[in-house]
Scaffold this active site. Structure first.
Site, mmCIF file in Angstrom:
data_model
loop_
_atom_site.group_PDB
_atom_site.id
_atom_site.type_symbol
_atom_site.label_atom_id
_atom_site.label_comp_id
_atom_site.label_asym_id
_atom_site.label_seq_id
_atom_site.Cartn_x
_atom_site.Cartn_y
_atom_site.Cartn_z
ATOM 1 N N ASP A 47 0.894 -1.282 -0.084
ATOM 2 C CA ASP A 47 -0.001 0.085 -0.066
ATOM 3 C C ASP A 47 1.015 1.216 0.149
ATOM 4 O O ASP A 47 1.972 1.210 0.221
ATOM 5 C CB ASP A 47 -0.868 0.060 1.294
ATOM 6 C CG ASP A 47 -1.772 -1.211 1.099
ATOM 7 O OD1 ASP A 47 -2.474 -1.388 -0.078
ATOM 8 O OD2 ASP A 47 -2.311 -1.487 2.335
ATOM 9 N N TYR A 68 7.161 -10.200 6.222
ATOM 10 C CA TYR A 68 7.240 -8.809 6.418
ATOM 11 C C TYR A 68 7.760 -8.386 7.572
ATOM 12 O O TYR A 68 7.630 -9.208 8.703
ATOM 13 C CB TYR A 68 5.508 -8.329 6.384
ATOM 14 C CG TYR A 68 4.955 -8.225 5.118
ATOM 15 C CD1 TYR A 68 5.048 -6.929 4.373
ATOM 16 C CD2 TYR A 68 4.256 -9.221 4.319
ATOM 17 C CE1 TYR A 68 4.312 -6.851 3.134
ATOM 18 C CE2 TYR A 68 3.651 -9.251 3.172
ATOM 19 C CZ TYR A 68 3.751 -7.863 2.587
ATOM 20 O OH TYR A 68 3.038 -7.817 1.387
#
EC number: 5.4.99.12
Length: 303
Positions: free
Chosen positions: A62, A126
């Protein structure tokens, strides 16, 4: 198109600071927003491919999210009298033509024509960075801004966070940690690893600040994640670390499958999140996958 001209498919690894971008995906049309993919494809236009070059991104990130190593595949079709680019030449050429300093191509590989960067990935990791002891975001060193989530609290209950993370490991319906707009057909995912550990002192922190500021890393590994799943899990685990939630409540949140609850609807800021790695069977820049620190506390699901 000359006779005998066939496309060559490549897997490329690339990294970026996401602060200036509307995510990794290309933004089409006349909008002022721009994605990392726009710059990659603009650089690829200079390679004189017979057909336009399109990057198929492995992992979408994002706006504001960073990547230490994302991946994509692309096809380049040169004239029949020219050989395919070597991976080394392709890497150098893309970096030469990239027009944004916050993007860098790390490495390229030739792959079969049926290879797909998103579907073939066997693991994604992540990293989320936290800073404690920061009364206001503007008290962070300027080199750390937009690269971690600054918390006012002076400490975190890491043991409680680690206990809570155990409830998330394994195969579950992660609907409670999925944001609206997810294209996934199923909310079931397998979280293979979750870790919470102190980070070494940032080199950008002055000695007089190091007594107050403490940095922390959280890592999550799965084959794939739901939309904003990592940032929602991070927010819940931070709530545990701050004493707003008990570890056992995380299990209840997971089992509720309700994404609109008081705690699980919170989303950690984008600027603390990094896509650390995307792994493929037999492919990848192994030198970019550092060994895990022995002191790092980890929990693994049984596989």
């Amino acid at each position: 198109m000359g006779a005998g001209s066939v496309p060559a498919r490549y897997l490329v690894y690339f990294q970026y600071l996401g602060t200036d971008f509307n995510g990794v995906a290309a933004v089409r049309g006349v909008q002022r927003a721009v994605g990392v993919q726009n710059y990659l494809e603009e650089a690829a236009e200079r390679l004189n491919s017979v057909m336009p070059v399109k990057f198929t991104i492995s992992s979408r990130t994002d706006a504001g999210v960073h990547a230490l190593s994302n991946a994509a595949h692309l096809d380049i079709q040169r004239r029949s009298d020219l050989p395919p680019f070597s991976p080394e030449v392709l890497t150098e050429a893309l970096n030469t033509h990239l027009k944004h300093p916050a993007i860098r191509v790390l490495q390229a590989f030739r792959v079969p024509s049926h290879f797909h960067a998103r579907h073939a990935a066997i693991s994604r990791t992540y990293l989320y960075r936290l800073a404690t002891g920061c009364p206001r975001p503007d008290r962070l060193p300027v080199f750390e801004r937009n690269r971690c989530w600054a918390l006012q609290a002076h400490c975190l209950d890491v043991a409680a966070m680690q206990e809570a993370a155990q409830h998330l490991l394994g195969t579950h319906d992660f609907s409670a940690f999925q944001s609206a707009g997810s294209p996934a057909s199923s909310p079931v995912r397998t979280l293979r690893r979750a870790s919470v550990s102190p980070d070494p002192t940032s080199p950008f922190v002055l000695p007089e600040e190091s007594r107050q500021l403490q940095f922390w890393s959280m890592e999550f590994e799965s084959q794939s994640f739901l939309y904003k799943q990592v940032r929602r899990m991070t927010a819940v685990l931070v709530a545990v670390g701050l004493g707003a939630l008990m570890p056992a409540q995380v299990k209840a949140i997971l089992e509720s499958r309700d994404p609109l609850g008081k705690h699980q609807s919170r989303v950690a800021p984008a600027h603390g999140l990094f896509l650390k790695s995307v792994l493929y069977e037999g492919l990848g820049p192994t030198s970019m996958q550092p060994p895990r620190r022995p002191s790092e506390t980890q929990y693994r699901s049984h596989r």
